[in-house]
Design an enzyme around this catalytic site. Structure first.
Site, PDB file in Angstrom:
ATOM      1  N   PHE A  27       0.845  -1.690  -0.609  1.00 34.72           N
ATOM      2  CA  PHE A  27       0.306  -0.265   0.079  1.00 34.72           C
ATOM      3  C   PHE A  27       0.297   2.111   0.253  1.00 34.72           C
ATOM      4  O   PHE A  27       0.595   1.977   0.455  1.00 34.72           O
ATOM      5  CB  PHE A  27      -0.896  -0.053   0.999  1.00 34.72           C
ATOM      6  CG  PHE A  27      -1.559  -0.897   1.335  1.00 34.72           C
ATOM      7  CD1 PHE A  27      -2.264  -2.199   0.465  1.00 34.72           C
ATOM      8  CD2 PHE A  27      -1.251  -2.275   2.485  1.00 34.72           C
ATOM      9  CE1 PHE A  27      -2.885  -3.115   0.539  1.00 34.72           C
ATOM     10  CE2 PHE A  27      -1.883  -3.372   3.197  1.00 34.72           C
ATOM     11  CZ  PHE A  27      -3.154  -3.749   1.877  1.00 34.72           C
ATOM     12  N   CYS A  28       2.270   1.179  -0.632  1.00 34.44           N
ATOM     13  CA  CYS A  28       3.011   2.477  -0.324  1.00 34.44           C
ATOM     14  C   CYS A  28       2.709   3.304   0.460  1.00 34.44           C
ATOM     15  O   CYS A  28       3.237   4.153   0.745  1.00 34.44           O
ATOM     16  CB  CYS A  28       2.384   3.159  -1.536  1.00 34.44           C
ATOM     17  SG  CYS A  28       1.998   2.961  -3.736  1.00 34.44           S
ATOM     18  N   ALA A  29       3.485   2.091   1.598  1.00 35.56           N
ATOM     19  CA  ALA A  29       3.759   2.322   2.822  1.00 35.56           C
ATOM     20  C   ALA A  29       4.887   1.084   3.876  1.00 35.56           C
ATOM     21  O   ALA A  29       4.600   0.462   5.023  1.00 35.56           O
ATOM     22  CB  ALA A  29       2.635   2.518   3.948  1.00 35.56           C
TER      23      ALA A  29
END
Length: 462
Positions: A384-386
């Site tokens: 999740f781009c985290a």
């Protein structure tokens, strides 16, 4: 305003409004049907709002009504150009009101939250120190490479977040400026962060703070003045608006003192040749300084329309209904022992409609693919781009490498990914009911179809 907008304020509302009876806001795509690999079709359940929320029907109608009058902005004397310019600047005022900005604040239109935070990174004073938690989305985590950055470990309570920041700021070098970057609501866990307390800690130590409101603004009112933040960044495509526009709103001084983010027409007020053959440029000191080029007037208008639509719908009712949906999902998943919900702050933490989880015995990409192919439910899988946050929650080493969303691990690494379900103002009860039922059925009975890896994705085998 409460630090956690869905606690004290909405307890009163819930008593007056039955969220189970409230209707979702009309959105585009609500009647779209998709094929199932097992045969037949079903109405698509869009449960990936945290990536891009469907556009509100109201926003689409507003844009369609304006489009025949489309004209160049700030560039022409004709009627359509003047009308478009007025619309563009009225949209700026609408966004400022939506965010409860200070009278001296500037609203700069960008392409996205990522673009907004990169703009702010580009205008930092030369000696600025940046403090950012490892729990941030990459849009907030990565733009600060030209500054001295302190990455803070993931806190396990809101109070620990404030204590961690206070300690780091107290130990910083006693000169130069400082900036804290923090999310309002996690794009992984949905948990709300103690923004007001973090802002107070930042200001007590002479630092400024920027709020990444990409996941907060679609779900709760955001007041720059109540939260006492220096800047807010968010994206239109998460706020039920189509097209590629974003916002950076806040204090004007750093924006006015820095070179333009992009050099070109619109940012310049005066350009003149010098005797030595070069050019002298006088840049605007307004928001136009960082809006070079022909602006995306339709995208900007769509953001303003979404701001109006959410305000008129009333955040109290929207929050109450979303709490109802959150409870449905969490209670349903709690009935499946194989499911583990990811959380930093614990089960009682206030949150928005973003929930990530893993299922014992399942690769998350396989599970998400089965939800889509066999039930017509769209969720997201991956990191999740985290990446640092998800790896912390999954218990992996922070330096581990891997491809976001890949169903198979990179060489030398076990597979690490999660499933995220997210929803909001346009989500009907049937979608979350179908999701919970599908999770239970997949865990109990397994997938009905065979799947394979294709270009890094898990897809139905044909």
């Amino acid at each position: 305003m409460s630090t956690y907008p869905n606690t004290a304020a909405t307890d009163v509302v819930t008593a007056a409004v039955d969220p189970a009876c409230a209707e979702p806001l009309p959105v585009l795509g609500r009647d779209v049907t998709v094929p199932l690999v097992t045969g037949g079709e079903v109405t698509y359940a869009a449960l990936d709002y945290a990536a891009s929320a469907p556009a509100l029907q109201r926003v689409w109608d507003d844009v369609a009504a304006y489009t025949p009058y489309y004209g160049s902005v700030h560039r022409g004397a004709g009627y359509l150009s003047q009308l478009s310019t007025d619309l563009f600047e009225q949209s700026r005022a609408t966004v400022a009101g939506f965010l409860d900005c200070r009278p001296s604040d500037q609203v700069v239109f960008t392409r996205s939250t990522t673009d907004s935070l990169n703009l702010l990174a580009a205008v930092l004073p030369a000696d600025c120190q940046v403090f950012v938690f490892e729990t941030e989305h990459h849009a907030s985590l990565l733009p600060w490479e030209n500054a001295k950055v302190t990455y803070l470990n993931a806190p396990r309570t809101p109070a620990q977040a404030v204590e961690t920041l206070e300690r780091a700021l107290a130990e910083r070098e006693p000169y130069g400026s400082a900036l804290v970057c923090v999310t309002g609501a996690s794009n992984v866990t949905g948990e709300l962060w103690p923004v007001k307390e973090l802002a107070a800690a930042a200001h007590a130590h002479g630092a400024r703070i920027v709020l990444d409101a990409a996941q907060l603004a679609p779900h709760h009112p955001v007041s720059v003045q109540e939260l006492d933040v220096d800047w807010v960044a968010f994206s239109g495509h998460k706020l039920y608006a189509p097209f590629g526009s974003g916002v950076l709103a806040g204090r004007a001084d750093w924006l006015q003192e820095a070179e333009p983010y992009l050099a070109g027409g619109g940012a310049s007020r005066k350009v003149a040749r010098r005797a030595d053959g070069g050019v002298d440029v006088e840049w605007h000191t307004t928001a136009a300084r960082h809006e070079a080029g022909s602006p995306n007037v339709i995208g900007v208008y769509s953001i303003a329309s979404a701001c109006k639509a959410l305000t008129e719908a009333g955040f109290e009712g929207l929050v109450a209904r979303e709490r109802h949906l959150i409870a449905k999902v969490r209670e349903g998943l709690a009935q499946v022992p194989a499911v583990r919900i990811l959380s930093l702050f614990g089960d009682d933490a206030p949150r928005v409609g973003v929930i990530s989880f893993v299922v014992d015995g399942w690769n998350s990409s396989h599970f998400a693919a089965a939800l889509s192919a066999e039930y017509g439910i769209g969720v997201r899988d991956g990191l999740f781009c985290a990446h640092p946050l998800v790896r912390t929650l999954l218990g992996s080493e922070p330096q581990a490498q891997g491809e976001c969303g890949a169903p198979e691990a990179a060489p030398g690494e076990r597979s690490l990914n999660a499933i995220r379900v997210s929803f909001g103002a346009g989500t009907p009860d049937e979608h979350v009911d179908r999701f919970v039922g599908a999770v239970k059925e997949l865990v109990a009975d397994g997938a009905k179809w065979q799947y394979r890896t294709e270009e890094g994705r898990c897809v139905p085998a044909v």
